[in-house]
Design an enzyme around this catalytic site. Structure first.
Site, PDB file in Angstrom:
ATOM      1  NE  ARG A  23      35.389  49.783 -22.901  1.00 55.12           N
ATOM      2  CZ  ARG A  23      35.003  50.550 -24.401  1.00 55.12           C
ATOM      3  NH1 ARG A  23      34.220  50.028 -24.775  1.00 55.12           N
ATOM      4  NH2 ARG A  23      36.254  50.049 -25.494  1.00 55.12           N
ATOM      5  CE1 TYR A  76      33.884  41.522   1.318  1.00 48.79           C
ATOM      6  CE2 TYR A  76      35.336  41.614  -0.567  1.00 48.79           C
ATOM      7  CZ  TYR A  76      34.108  41.248   0.343  1.00 48.79           C
ATOM      8  OH  TYR A  76      33.198  40.679  -0.510  1.00 48.79           O
ATOM      9  CG  ASP A 160      40.567  47.522   1.004  1.00 51.42           C
ATOM     10  OD1 ASP A 160      39.663  48.710   1.269  1.00 51.42           O
ATOM     11  OD2 ASP A 160      39.917  46.192   0.396  1.00 51.42           O
ATOM     12  CE  LYS A 185      31.216  46.937   1.936  1.00 52.08           C
ATOM     13  NZ  LYS A 185      30.807  46.266   0.677  1.00 52.08           N
TER      14      LYS A 185
HETATM   15  C1  LIG Z   1      37.983  46.471   2.901  1.00 52.70           C
HETATM   16  C2  LIG Z   1      36.519  45.867   1.671  1.00 52.70           C
HETATM   17  N1  LIG Z   1      37.685  45.774   0.549  1.00 52.70           N
HETATM   18  C3  LIG Z   1      37.067  45.634  -1.107  1.00 52.70           C
HETATM   19  C4  LIG Z   1      35.281  45.461  -1.183  1.00 52.70           C
HETATM   20  C5  LIG Z   1      34.479  44.711  -1.953  1.00 52.70           C
HETATM   21  O1  LIG Z   1      33.748  45.679  -2.219  1.00 52.70           O
HETATM   22  P1  LIG Z   1      32.235  45.825  -3.330  1.00 52.70           P
HETATM   23  O2  LIG Z   1      31.851  44.836  -2.728  1.00 52.70           O
HETATM   24  O3  LIG Z   1      31.908  47.486  -4.004  1.00 52.70           O
HETATM   25  O4  LIG Z   1      32.752  44.990  -4.332  1.00 52.70           O
HETATM   26  C6  LIG Z   1      35.263  45.580   0.299  1.00 52.70           C
HETATM   27  C7  LIG Z   1      33.448  44.762   0.490  1.00 52.70           C
HETATM   28  O5  LIG Z   1      32.718  44.235   1.597  1.00 52.70           O
HETATM   29  C8  LIG Z   1      35.720  45.552   1.876  1.00 52.70           C
HETATM   30  O6  LIG Z   1      34.859  45.246   2.905  1.00 52.70           O
END
Ligand SMILES: Cc1ncc(COP(=O)(O)O)c(C=O)c1O
Length: 368
Positions: A23, A76, A160, A185
């Site tokens: 963990r 997001y 992000d 992604k």
């Molecule tokens: C720009 C962005 N940040 C964060 C996330 C969240 O990621 P996860 O689906 O891996 O939790 C996404 C998911 O689509 C995203 O497009």
């Protein structure tokens, strides 16, 4: 005990605690973290069980009840919902700004955030999903310093970097403290794993690492091993997809049934957003959105006619995906909130992959 006794060693240097329990860390996790940190030009990296696990762990590590978070908009959908709905009952307030290039409006939002509490974090997403709006990271750093001198604590800047990193953008080089990813992604790239990451300095990651160990938001060994496979091709995949996306965006921008394409390279050369994109990133990547003429009915009709693009909400895989943000990834927001960030019923998000035949597919569906 002396170090000559089998199984007992001196503690590893530089504060790392070695491999004790999965963990906390495990060999596959450390391999991926080290490789990602090299790609990002970061001192260290942490890998998580999803992008949202990375974002939530960072926020929980740095914010306390009574604090405020200043953030860019749009984010997001999952991050918007986390900030607006989940953090509020914990006594954490949020203030968003829409124009990530406009110093005065970010300063107004910063002042407003300071009236709500100690601004402990500035969270930005650039380019944003799905509008491709940009945030000037160096400008946000200057504002963070100004907030720091006013409130006696400089907020940590989390960016992000899912849409462009690690190939096309390095937020740490422009003044961010944390570069955050959904590895699900582009980095994962094959739509077969869920993961997240945070890159930064050892000092800035310390609190986050400790919280990850406590609550177990790290990634499992098998998915880490799959990520090691993905890292072999991330450059090739992202570069190819970006070349394809530029062609698709150009085609869309010239089509009579398309009202707008949100893709910064299409902006005139003297528009600040285009200049920022060129300054801050090596490419616009391959996820962007566009509006068909009409509304939801026309958008749905177009989507239903596609054959090569798959109707799905993820992005960044080798295949080309397309979705309707208002009824999928941003359906958790109120209509008013969606409207404020430009997510109209006619908006379609596209994640261009590495295959050909994309323009023919879109052309057929738009013509009908
Ligand atoms: C720009 C962005 N940040 C964060 C996330 C969240 O990621 P996860 O689906 O891996 O939790 C996404 C998911 O689509 C995203 O497009």
């Amino acid at each position: 005990m002396t170090s000559s006794i089998v199984g007992r060693r001196e503690p590893p240097a530089e504060g790392r605690s070695g491999l004790i329990y999965s963990r906390f860390n495990h060999p596959n996790l450390e391999i991926v973290e080290d490789r990602l940190a090299v790609y990002e030009g970061a001192e260290e990296g942490l890998v998580f069980s999803s992008g949202m696990a990375a974002i939530a762990t960072a926020i929980m590590a740095y914010l306390r009840p009574g604090d405020a978070i200043l953030h860019s908009r749009p984010l997001y959908g999952g991050t918007e919902v986390l900030i607006e709905k989940t953090l509020t009952p914990f006594g954490i307030q949020a203030e968003g700004f829409l124009d990530g290039l406009d110093e005065s409006s970010i300063r107004v939002a910063a002042e407003c955030a300071m009236t709500k509490g100690r601004v402990a974090m500035i969270f930005i997403e650039t380019p944003s999903n799905p509008m491709n709006t940009l945030v000037d990271i160096a400008l946000v750093r200057r504002i963070a310093e100004a907030i720091g001198s006013k409130q006696g604590f400089r907020p940590i800047i989390a960016c992000d970097n899912t849409l462009l990193g690690p190939v096309f953008q390095s937020p740490l080089a422009h003044g961010a403290d944390l570069s955050i990813y959904s590895l699900t992604k582009y980095v994962g790239g094959h739509s077969d794993l869920i993961g997240g990451a945070i890159m930064g300095s050892r000092a800035n990651l310390k609190l986050i690492r400790a919280l990850r160990s406590a609550i177990g938001t790290q990634l499992d060994p098998h998915s880490c091993w799959m990520l090691s496979r993905s890292l072999e091709t991330v450059w090739l995949r992202m570069e190819r997809a970006a070349i394809n996306a530029a062609k698709v965006a150009q085609f869309l921008s010239e089509h009579p049934n398309v009202a707008r394409v949100h893709y910064p390279p299409l902006l005139p050369a003297d528009v600040p957003a285009r200049q920022l994109m060129e300054r801050q990133s090596g490419s616009a990547g391959s996820t962007f959105s566009f509006e068909v003429r009409g509304g939801e009915a026309e958008a749905f009709a177009f989507l239903n006619r596609l054959e090569v693009f798959k109707l799905a909400v993820s992005l960044g895989g080798t295949e080309s995906l397309i979705c309707h943000p208002a009824t999928t990834v941003h359906s958790g927001l109120t209509e008013e909130a969606r409207c404020a960030i430009g997510i109209t019923p006619a908006l379609i998000r596209v994640s261009v992959g590495i295959a050909d035949d994309l323009i023919a597919d879109i052309g057929r569906a738009l013509a009908a």
